[in-house]
Every structure is written in C-alpha cells, then in structure tokens.
Design an enzyme around this catalytic site. Structure first.
Site, PDB file in Angstrom:
ATOM      1  N   SER A 182      -6.120   6.413   0.360  1.00 24.10           N
ATOM      2  CA  SER A 182      -6.139   6.137  -1.074  1.00 24.10           C
ATOM      3  C   SER A 182      -7.574   6.091  -1.559  1.00 24.10           C
ATOM      4  O   SER A 182      -8.511   6.039  -0.766  1.00 24.10           O
ATOM      5  CB  SER A 182      -5.435   4.813  -1.368  1.00 24.10           C
ATOM      6  OG  SER A 182      -6.373   3.765  -1.359  1.00 24.10           O
ATOM      7  N   LYS A 183      -7.737   6.085  -2.874  1.00 22.82           N
ATOM      8  CA  LYS A 183      -9.100   6.119  -3.412  1.00 22.82           C
ATOM      9  C   LYS A 183      -9.900   4.870  -3.041  1.00 22.82           C
ATOM     10  O   LYS A 183     -11.110   4.872  -3.107  1.00 22.82           O
ATOM     11  CB  LYS A 183      -9.068   6.322  -4.919  1.00 22.82           C
ATOM     12  CG  LYS A 183      -8.410   5.181  -5.678  1.00 22.82           C
ATOM     13  CD  LYS A 183      -8.562   5.378  -7.168  1.00 22.82           C
ATOM     14  CE  LYS A 183      -8.155   4.132  -7.909  1.00 22.82           C
ATOM     15  NZ  LYS A 183      -7.083   4.294  -8.850  1.00 22.82           N
ATOM     16  N   ARG A 184      -9.185   3.813  -2.653  1.00 22.12           N
ATOM     17  CA  ARG A 184      -9.883   2.588  -2.279  1.00 22.12           C
ATOM     18  C   ARG A 184     -10.359   2.578  -0.834  1.00 22.12           C
ATOM     19  O   ARG A 184     -11.142   1.726  -0.433  1.00 22.12           O
ATOM     20  CB  ARG A 184      -8.989   1.368  -2.534  1.00 22.12           C
ATOM     21  CG  ARG A 184      -8.872   1.014  -4.006  1.00 22.12           C
ATOM     22  CD  ARG A 184      -7.804  -0.031  -4.218  1.00 22.12           C
ATOM     23  NE  ARG A 184      -6.495   0.489  -3.807  1.00 22.12           N
ATOM     24  CZ  ARG A 184      -5.718   1.263  -4.578  1.00 22.12           C
ATOM     25  NH1 ARG A 184      -6.112   1.603  -5.788  1.00 22.12           N
ATOM     26  NH2 ARG A 184      -4.551   1.696  -4.139  1.00 22.12           N
TER      27      ARG A 184
END
Ligand code: GLU
Length: 458
Positions: free
Chosen positions: A228-230
């Site tokens: 994920s982008k995190r």
C-alpha cells in the site's frame, strides 16, 4: 516506419506515485520501445475533487526521473488528444446518444445503463439482499498475454453514466482506448475483474478488442497483502529523495514480475528492452524486497566511472554540508575512490565520508577504549609520525606509506599492523573504514600529519 503497436499508461493523479503504477508504466514503455510502438500517457482525472495540477506533476516528474519518455500525452501533444479525460467530456456524451440509439443502453433511475445481450432472469442476490436481474450469455474468452486463457462472464447490466450525467470509469476507459487506437492494454491484475465489462463495451461499439496483459500485483515485503502507499518503499518520490539511481530503480521494478531470459538480474536499460517479452511476465504475484533493491542500486553504482560517481555524489555531499564548494575535484575523487565500495547507497555517503572533508566528525569512544586496553596508541602514532613527515608531498602514495610502516615496524621489532589501528583512529575517529593505505594516501599528507600531530599532543 514505426510499428502499429500503441500502448498507454493511464494513471489517475492522486498526489503520489506508487511503485506498482511505475511498474505498469514501465512494462508499457518497455513494450513500446521493444516493438518500435507508441507509448501514450493518458491522464484519467475524472475525479473532480482530487484533480489538482500538482498531483499531475508528481507523476510526470517521476516518469521523467525514471527515464520513461512518452510519445504522446501531456506537455507533448499528439494526434489523439486531449490526453486528459477531464477535457474529453463532449466525446463521452456523443457515445451516450450512440449507445442509447443502438439499444445497447437504457435510462433507469436517472442513470444510463449498459445492456448486456443474453437470456434474462431474476435471482435473489444474498449480498445485495434483493432480487436482481441476471443475464445468461456464453462466457467470454480473454486471451491474456500474461494469464493465458481467462474465461469470464458479465452477468448484470451496469451503469455507464451516473445520474449526475458523469460517465463512469469503464466507459471512458474503453472510449479512450478506442479513440486513441490502443492495441495492447497492459495493466495491473486488479483490473482483471473490470475487463469483461470493457470487452462487452468494445463489442457493443463495434471496435476491435485490444490485446490484454494483466500484470501481477506487488505484495508487501512481510505479509500477504498488496503493497500500500503507506508501506516503506512504496512511492517513487522516496527513492528520488534517497538518492537511488533511476537506472537501478527501473532495473529493480522490472524484476517485480519478470525475469530476464539469461538469468542476470542487474542489467542496463538497453539490455532490458532487448530481453523484455510480455509473455515472460510471471503469473504469480511479486514480493517487494527492499534489500534486493538496495543491492541492485549498489551494483549500478559500482558500474559508474569515478568521475561519473563524483558528479552524482558531490551535490549530495555539498547539500549535506560535508564537501565545500571549493574542495578540489581531484581530492573529492581520491576520497570517493577509496570510500565508494564501502557504502551501498549515495545516501550513506555523507555520513561515511564526513571525516575525510571536515574536522567535526564523530569519534567512536568504544574504539578509543578498546585501543587503550590493548596498548598505547599514542606511542605507536608518535613512533611512526617522523617517518610519515619524511615522505614528501609528491611521493605521498600507498607504496611509500607501506615502505615507511614496514621499515619502522622492522626497526622496532613490531608488526606493521600494530600501527594500523592507532593511526586509523587518529585520522578518522573510527575503528574501521576504507582499506588502510589507500585511505591514508587519499586523505592527503597535510590532513594526515595534522591529525596525527594533534593526536600525539592531545
Ligand atoms: N486509471 C486506471 C488506474 O489508475 C487505469 C486503468 C487501466 O489501465 O485501464 O488504475
């Protein structure tokens, strides 16, 4: 003559550029460059709330940094523009009437629905908790270049224009692929579930189907989920900020889901283009591996000549306050020659080389204590200092240094290595680092003697 192959990368600007998107762009770009085709950049910016100019720049900057030039698209133009979906509204509306007139669309509850062909019946849907109309039609076969033969069926009519009049993703995506003459749709496997809808739309619009290639997902390094982008390492900007080489990032990205035929994993872009085949892309998901990415980066760095390496490193070292603007280039290159193999990234270089360029470097107290326990480091430095002072500037090299240490050690009945640790600590404040003689030579006579004299006096 250029080939008729036309591929596109169709990002939605969200304010960040995920490495999964970068890899989708890369596989499209590689395919275009391999086949002499055209790489189109199309911006799917129909989400009005999220549509901001700076978000677009994030994508364009990252693509440029990675060296993926587009043949048609924003800032470049082309014969199939505009390349922003937000500017193609009139075109989409013309399709609305066309589909309604042909009977392949109908209006219901203010929205426009796409009508599937086939036998209709109602069924109770446990998920929706109500009766729904389903359509039975022969399953469609999608010959996917990566996944092989995929059999799917679309069972329910779907919305193509919302009640506010806006066209939905499926429709605009297909209209643009038709209007832009896209021959190959190369995209993430997360879109495979959309493909039956898209195939139905292509057919209803009487357009030839593109060839599909759905590429595997990128899983996070330590779990079953998609990256994920995190997750650390998920965004391209991060690598730019950490001074990775773009050639290494591109090289690593292509290994996420593809293996070069000859098994080599570290290779330059021209060889990647030569070897790349969509049919060799793996079906299984790829797993992100930060260590492997660091390794690929370190290998790309090793291949740089020292002047190219210094050209990359110097601005980073200057920005970190380590190298002065007027530091002579030959000294910078001498230092980098002995230090470069000891660090795996340009980002680690400032910390590692600080002692070579500045006087306010860290002293490792553990090493000081260790040396004091083993012997008398000051006495060792004092013994060798006159021999080093006797070496003239123009003979300050590893051979002369080695000879001086050997002679002094022999005269005192010691081993030359007994001098190494005290001298290394006196000139660097550390117990380890670059190879001993190359380091002393690279630091230069003036710097070494000054630090040794200070150590003896201190
Ligand atoms: N805008 C879509 C996305 O960002 C592109 C879908 C496609 O490539 O067809 O996922």
């Amino acid at each position: 003559m250029s080939s008729p192959i036309r591929v596109r990368f169709a990002p939605s600007p969200t304010g960040f550029f995920h490495i999964g998107s970068a890899r989708t762009a890369l596989f499209n770009w590689l395919y275009a460059r391999k086949t002499g085709g055209t790489f189109v950049l199309r911006i799917e910016d129909t989400d009005k709330e999220r549509n901001r100019p700076e978000f677009l720049q994030v994508i364009l900057n990252s693509l440029r940094w990675l060296g993926m030039d587009w043949d048609e698209g924003p800032e470049k133009g082309g014969n199939h523009g505009p390349y922003f979906q937000s500017e193609r509204g009139a075109l989409y509306q013309s399709y609305r009437q066309r589909l309604l007139d042909s009977g392949r669309a109908y209006e219901k509850d203010g929205a426009v629905w796409f009508k599937l062909l086939g036998e209709r019946h109602t069924e109770f849907d446990p998920f929706l908790n109500r009766e729904v109309e389903k359509v039975k039609s022969p399953p469609m076969i999608i010959n996917d270049l990566v996944r092989g033969r995929v059999e799917r069926a679309e069972e329910r009519d779907f919305v193509i224009f919302r009640s506010d009049g806006e066209p939905v993703f499926h429709l605009v995506n297909v209209i643009d692929d038709i209007e832009m003459g896209i021959t190959h749709v190369i995209r993430g496997e997360d879109h495979l579930s959309n493909t039956p809808k898209h195939v139905e739309l292509f057919k209803a619009l009487g357009a030839p189907l593109p060839v599909y290639a759905h590429i595997p997902l990128i899983l996070k390094s330590d779990g079953p989920g998609k990256m994920s982008k995190r997750d650390k390492g998920a965004l391209v900007e991060e690598y730019q900020g950490r001074h990775f080489l773009p050639s290494a990032v591109v090289n690593y990205l292509c290994l996420l889901g593809w293996t070069p035929k000859d098994g080599r994993e570290v290779l330059p872009i021209n060889e990647i283009i030569d070897q790349f085949e969509l049919t060799d892309v793996h079906q299984g998901n790829a797993r992100f591996d930060e260590r492997k990415m660091m390794h690929v980066n370190a290998e790309h760095l090793k291949q740089k000549t020292i002047s190219d390496y210094a050209w990359l490193a110097r601005p980073i070292l200057t920005a970190a306050g380590v190298v002065a603007e007027d530091e002579p280039e030959d000294r910078v290159q001498k230092v980098l020659t002995v230090c470069r193999d000891k660090v795996s990234s340009l980002d680690d270089l400032a910390g590692f080389t600080r002692f070579c360029f500045r006087e306010d470097y860290a002293i490792d107290e553990k090493t000081r204590e260790g040396l004091a326990k083993k012997g008398d480091p000051k006495a060792r430095v004092a013994e060798i200092l006159p021999d080093l002072q006797a070496i003239p500037e123009n003979n300050w090299n590893t051979d002369a240094l080695n000879a001086a240490f050997e002679a002094r050690a022999a005269a005192l009945g010691k081993k030359k290595t007994e001098f190494f640790q005290p001298v290394r600590f006196a000139v660097s404040g550390q117990g380890s680092g670059p190879d001993f003689f190359p380091l002393i030579a690279a630091l230069g006579r003036e710097c070494v003697l000054r630090r040794l004299e200070k150590f003896v006096a201190g």
